[in-house]
Structures are given as structure tokens and as C-alpha cells.
Design a protein around this motif. Structure first.
Motif, PDB file in Angstrom:
ATOM      1  N   ARG A   1      -5.598  -4.807  -6.850  1.00 20.81           N
ATOM      2  CA  ARG A   1      -5.436  -4.259  -5.570  1.00 20.81           C
ATOM      3  C   ARG A   1      -4.663  -2.864  -5.755  1.00 20.81           C
ATOM      4  O   ARG A   1      -4.825  -2.089  -5.034  1.00 20.81           O
ATOM      5  CB  ARG A   1      -4.308  -5.272  -4.745  1.00 20.81           C
ATOM      6  CG  ARG A   1      -4.058  -4.713  -3.616  1.00 20.81           C
ATOM      7  CD  ARG A   1      -3.176  -5.731  -2.601  1.00 20.81           C
ATOM      8  NE  ARG A   1      -2.258  -6.245  -3.192  1.00 20.81           N
ATOM      9  CZ  ARG A   1      -1.283  -7.037  -2.575  1.00 20.81           C
ATOM     10  NH1 ARG A   1      -1.730  -7.521  -1.274  1.00 20.81           N
ATOM     11  NH2 ARG A   1      -0.177  -7.657  -3.091  1.00 20.81           N
ATOM     12  N   SER A   2      -3.874  -2.945  -6.848  1.00 21.42           N
ATOM     13  CA  SER A   2      -3.370  -1.545  -7.151  1.00 21.42           C
ATOM     14  C   SER A   2      -4.323  -0.647  -7.491  1.00 21.42           C
ATOM     15  O   SER A   2      -4.374   0.622  -6.937  1.00 21.42           O
ATOM     16  CB  SER A   2      -2.251  -1.719  -8.578  1.00 21.42           C
ATOM     17  OG  SER A   2      -1.226  -2.494  -8.407  1.00 21.42           O
TER      18      SER A   2
ATOM     19  N   HIS B   1      -5.192   3.022  -5.280  1.00 23.54           N
ATOM     20  CA  HIS B   1      -4.965   4.296  -5.823  1.00 23.54           C
ATOM     21  C   HIS B   1      -6.454   4.984  -5.851  1.00 23.54           C
ATOM     22  O   HIS B   1      -6.609   6.345  -5.414  1.00 23.54           O
ATOM     23  CB  HIS B   1      -4.745   4.311  -7.460  1.00 23.54           C
ATOM     24  CG  HIS B   1      -3.435   3.792  -7.551  1.00 23.54           C
ATOM     25  ND1 HIS B   1      -2.341   4.616  -7.145  1.00 23.54           N
ATOM     26  CD2 HIS B   1      -2.686   2.837  -8.231  1.00 23.54           C
ATOM     27  CE1 HIS B   1      -1.193   4.109  -7.419  1.00 23.54           C
ATOM     28  NE2 HIS B   1      -1.348   3.023  -7.959  1.00 23.54           N
ATOM     29  N   LEU B   2      -7.684   4.189  -5.924  1.00 24.57           N
ATOM     30  CA  LEU B   2      -8.936   4.567  -5.603  1.00 24.57           C
ATOM     31  C   LEU B   2      -9.091   5.396  -4.285  1.00 24.57           C
ATOM     32  O   LEU B   2      -9.770   6.424  -4.089  1.00 24.57           O
ATOM     33  CB  LEU B   2     -10.077   3.569  -6.148  1.00 24.57           C
ATOM     34  CG  LEU B   2     -11.467   4.038  -6.108  1.00 24.57           C
ATOM     35  CD1 LEU B   2     -11.715   5.116  -7.103  1.00 24.57           C
ATOM     36  CD2 LEU B   2     -12.416   2.760  -6.230  1.00 24.57           C
ATOM     37  N   THR B   3      -8.844   4.459  -3.312  1.00 20.55           N
ATOM     38  CA  THR B   3      -8.830   4.761  -1.739  1.00 20.55           C
ATOM     39  C   THR B   3      -8.187   6.198  -1.685  1.00 20.55           C
ATOM     40  O   THR B   3      -8.549   7.058  -0.920  1.00 20.55           O
ATOM     41  CB  THR B   3      -8.387   3.821  -0.925  1.00 20.55           C
ATOM     42  OG1 THR B   3      -9.089   2.747  -1.211  1.00 20.55           O
ATOM     43  CG2 THR B   3      -8.402   4.250   0.420  1.00 20.55           C
ATOM     44  N   GLY B   4      -6.935   6.368  -2.233  1.00 17.69           N
ATOM     45  CA  GLY B   4      -6.139   7.602  -2.064  1.00 17.69           C
ATOM     46  C   GLY B   4      -6.709   8.702  -2.811  1.00 17.69           C
ATOM     47  O   GLY B   4      -6.855   9.880  -2.280  1.00 17.69           O
ATOM     48  N   LEU B   5      -7.152   8.524  -3.899  1.00 15.27           N
ATOM     49  CA  LEU B   5      -8.151   9.699  -4.658  1.00 15.27           C
ATOM     50  C   LEU B   5      -9.418  10.126  -3.868  1.00 15.27           C
ATOM     51  O   LEU B   5      -9.462  11.167  -3.841  1.00 15.27           O
ATOM     52  CB  LEU B   5      -8.431   8.883  -6.066  1.00 15.27           C
ATOM     53  CG  LEU B   5      -9.321  10.208  -7.018  1.00 15.27           C
ATOM     54  CD1 LEU B   5      -8.665  11.262  -7.085  1.00 15.27           C
ATOM     55  CD2 LEU B   5      -9.619   9.314  -8.173  1.00 15.27           C
TER      56      LEU B   5
ATOM     57  N   VAL C   1       0.805  -1.299   0.116  1.00 11.05           N
ATOM     58  CA  VAL C   1       0.109   0.156  -0.054  1.00 11.05           C
ATOM     59  C   VAL C   1       0.894   1.378   0.143  1.00 11.05           C
ATOM     60  O   VAL C   1       0.539   2.206  -0.805  1.00 11.05           O
ATOM     61  CB  VAL C   1      -1.060   0.003   1.337  1.00 11.05           C
ATOM     62  CG1 VAL C   1      -1.759   1.473   1.191  1.00 11.05           C
ATOM     63  CG2 VAL C   1      -1.967  -1.093   1.031  1.00 11.05           C
ATOM     64  N   LEU C   2       1.872   1.456   0.836  1.00  3.55           N
ATOM     65  CA  LEU C   2       2.650   2.483   0.913  1.00  3.55           C
ATOM     66  C   LEU C   2       3.405   2.769  -0.310  1.00  3.55           C
ATOM     67  O   LEU C   2       3.575   3.747  -1.141  1.00  3.55           O
ATOM     68  CB  LEU C   2       3.801   2.286   2.040  1.00  3.55           C
ATOM     69  CG  LEU C   2       3.334   2.621   3.300  1.00  3.55           C
ATOM     70  CD1 LEU C   2       4.729   2.232   4.559  1.00  3.55           C
ATOM     71  CD2 LEU C   2       2.970   3.795   3.669  1.00  3.55           C
ATOM     72  N   GLY C   3       3.960   1.562  -1.012  1.00  2.00           N
ATOM     73  CA  GLY C   3       4.570   1.834  -2.168  1.00  2.00           C
ATOM     74  C   GLY C   3       3.681   2.301  -3.484  1.00  2.00           C
ATOM     75  O   GLY C   3       4.177   3.228  -4.237  1.00  2.00           O
ATOM     76  N   LEU C   4       2.549   1.970  -3.427  1.00  5.55           N
ATOM     77  CA  LEU C   4       1.604   2.263  -4.662  1.00  5.55           C
ATOM     78  C   LEU C   4       1.165   3.739  -4.194  1.00  5.55           C
ATOM     79  O   LEU C   4       1.092   4.475  -5.090  1.00  5.55           O
ATOM     80  CB  LEU C   4       0.268   1.310  -4.635  1.00  5.55           C
ATOM     81  CG  LEU C   4       0.782   0.010  -5.093  1.00  5.55           C
ATOM     82  CD1 LEU C   4      -0.509  -1.060  -4.976  1.00  5.55           C
ATOM     83  CD2 LEU C   4       1.092  -0.012  -6.680  1.00  5.55           C
ATOM     84  N   ARG C   5       0.848   3.943  -2.946  1.00  6.52           N
ATOM     85  CA  ARG C   5       0.497   5.298  -2.457  1.00  6.52           C
ATOM     86  C   ARG C   5       1.533   6.180  -2.738  1.00  6.52           C
ATOM     87  O   ARG C   5       1.238   7.654  -2.878  1.00  6.52           O
ATOM     88  CB  ARG C   5      -0.042   5.404  -1.273  1.00  6.52           C
ATOM     89  CG  ARG C   5      -1.588   4.693  -1.090  1.00  6.52           C
ATOM     90  CD  ARG C   5      -2.189   5.024   0.388  1.00  6.52           C
ATOM     91  NE  ARG C   5      -3.368   4.391   0.248  1.00  6.52           N
ATOM     92  CZ  ARG C   5      -4.251   4.226   1.477  1.00  6.52           C
ATOM     93  NH1 ARG C   5      -3.710   4.526   2.532  1.00  6.52           N
ATOM     94  NH2 ARG C   5      -5.365   3.758   1.316  1.00  6.52           N
ATOM     95  N   SER C   6       2.719   5.831  -2.784  1.00  6.99           N
ATOM     96  CA  SER C   6       3.823   6.887  -2.760  1.00  6.99           C
ATOM     97  C   SER C   6       4.172   7.125  -4.276  1.00  6.99           C
ATOM     98  O   SER C   6       4.790   7.962  -4.607  1.00  6.99           O
ATOM     99  CB  SER C   6       5.080   6.121  -2.249  1.00  6.99           C
ATOM    100  OG  SER C   6       4.967   6.272  -0.878  1.00  6.99           O
ATOM    101  N   GLY C   7       3.378   6.359  -5.129  1.00 10.36           N
ATOM    102  CA  GLY C   7       3.560   6.752  -6.705  1.00 10.36           C
ATOM    103  C   GLY C   7       4.085   5.708  -7.478  1.00 10.36           C
ATOM    104  O   GLY C   7       4.376   5.911  -8.808  1.00 10.36           O
TER     105      GLY C   7
END
Length: 222
Positions: A188-189, A193-197, A85-91
Motif C-alpha cells: 500500500r505504501s 507513493h506511485l500515485t503521488g509521483l 495516505v496523508l501520512g505517506l504522501r506527506s513524506g
């Protein structure tokens, strides 16, 4: 295609280099995060290990995302949910856990580069939904005067959904448009990203989940 391999393990780096070259690409390798930050500019894809000797790979990722939008794939032994999650949310554009099949790696590289290419081909225009403005050409989204701090993937996701406001966009359409392959890309990716958006938009009811199908932006709630 020029690929930068950021990997401190010599054996792993050699295997990655051989795989990339065998697919007709060019590869260069650095072993430290500091070197990646210095050398990244001439590369079109970055393969990033998280366990680097001089700094944590997630810190390298965050710093790179401040200066470049090139596709970045994380290759790491960290398989816990928090790291993903951290990796994907970090970009990061994708997250692969070692040991990774080299055939899959090459497919993932092709997928993220297709996504990057397609994002450049999005029709250049402004999308306005109430107070939300999405400037596709400048890649800036704002609610009123407040610019949203979106990652590259979060912006692409918002632009895609907003451009189809009022219509359902299926998960497969999103995965295909943003990652280049609806079956190869990780669901999952998309969820991360949807949660972060949604968290950054702070607009409850704006992105509606159509269970089992996909998502719809409600223009009237903007």
C-alpha cells in the motif's frame, strides 16, 4: 543508531524506548511536536506519533520533511485510509498502527534505514529521458526548467524506474530497493507513493503498469 521517539503517552514511550535500546540502539524521547522540530538534527530515525498535545503529528511530519531526509516512521492509533495516505504522501517512510508488535517495529526500523543507506549508494549520475532530468547526486528531478516537488521516497522511486528505462521493474524489486525488504514492506505504501509521483510528473503513459508483475518507464514518451 540514534532514534528519536516523539510520543506523549508515557507508557507507550517507555515501551518503545526499551525495545529500541534492547536492539542495541540509543533512544531519546520528546512529548511535543515543537520539541521534535528542535531536537531532530542529531537523530538517524524518528518514530512519530500523530496525536501530540501541541500540534498535529502530520504538521510535524511536513515541517520535518522541509529540513531533513532521515527515515520517519509514523506510529499512531489512526487506522483510517485517509490518515494512512496523508501520512505517506506527506513524506513518512512507513506507517504503523498501534498497538504495534515491538519485533515488527524493530524490523521496520532496520528496513527503512537500509533503504536510506541504499539510496545514498545509488550511482551518482544524471538520468535524462526526453525533457525529464533526474540528478541523482543532488536529488533533484525536473521537467525542462520546472523542478518537481517530490518527497524523498517519490524521488527514489523515480530514480529507480528511470535508471531501468525500457525494462520492467517488479514490485518486489521496488519494495526491496526502496524499503529494504520485499516481504516486510507494505504494498500500500508503494501504491500511494506511485500515485503521488504520477500526479506530479503529469506525464500520462510514462510509467506503465505491467499487470501482476511491476512497472516500466517508457523513455520514448518522456
Amino acid at each position: 543508531m540514534d532514534v528519536l521517539i516523539v510520543e506523549d503517552d508515557d507508557a507507550m514511550a517507555s515501551a518503545l524506548d526499551a525495545a529500541v535500546v534492547s536492539a542495541g540502539h540509543m533512544a531519546s524521547r520528546v512529548a511535543r511536536g515543537a520539541d521534535a522540530l528542535l531536537e531532530h538534527r542529531r537523530f538517524e530515525v524518528i518514530l512519530l506519533d500523530l496525536g501530540l498535545p501541541d500540534m498535529d503529528g502530520l504538521d510535524v511530519l511536513r515541517k520535518l520533511r522541509q529540513v531533513t531526509t532521515v527515515p520517519i516512521l509514523i506510529l499512531t492509533a489512526r487506522d483510517d485510509e485517509r490518515s494512512v495516505v496523508l501520512g505517506l504522501r506527506s513524506g513518512a517512510d512507513d506507517y504503523l498502527v498501534k498497538p504495534v508488535k515491538l519485533v515488527e517495529l524493530l524490523a521496520r526500523i532496520e528496513a527503512v534505514t537500509r533503504r536510506a543507506g541504499r539510496s545514498k549508494d545509488i550511482r551518482q549520475r544524471n538520468i535524462v529521458l526526453g525533457e525529464l532530468q533526474v540528478d541523482v547526486e543532488r536529488r533533484v528531478a525536473a521537467i525542462g526548467p520546472q523542478v518537481l516537488p517530490l518527497t524523498a521516497t517519490e524521488f527514489d522511486l523515480l530514480a529507480l524506474l528511470a535508471s531501468h528505462a525500457g525494462s520492467v521493474v517488479t514490485r518486489e524489486q521496488i519494495l526491496d530497493a526502496l524499503w529494504g525488504d520485499a516481504f516486510l514492506a507494505s504494498s500500500r505504501s508503494l501504491d500511494v507513493h506511485l500515485t503521488g509521483l504520477r500526479a506530479k510528473l503529469k506525464m500520462p503513459g510514462f510509467i506503465i503498469n505491467i499487470r501482476g508483475v511491476g512497472y516500466r518507464v517508457e523513455a520514448d514518451s518522456a
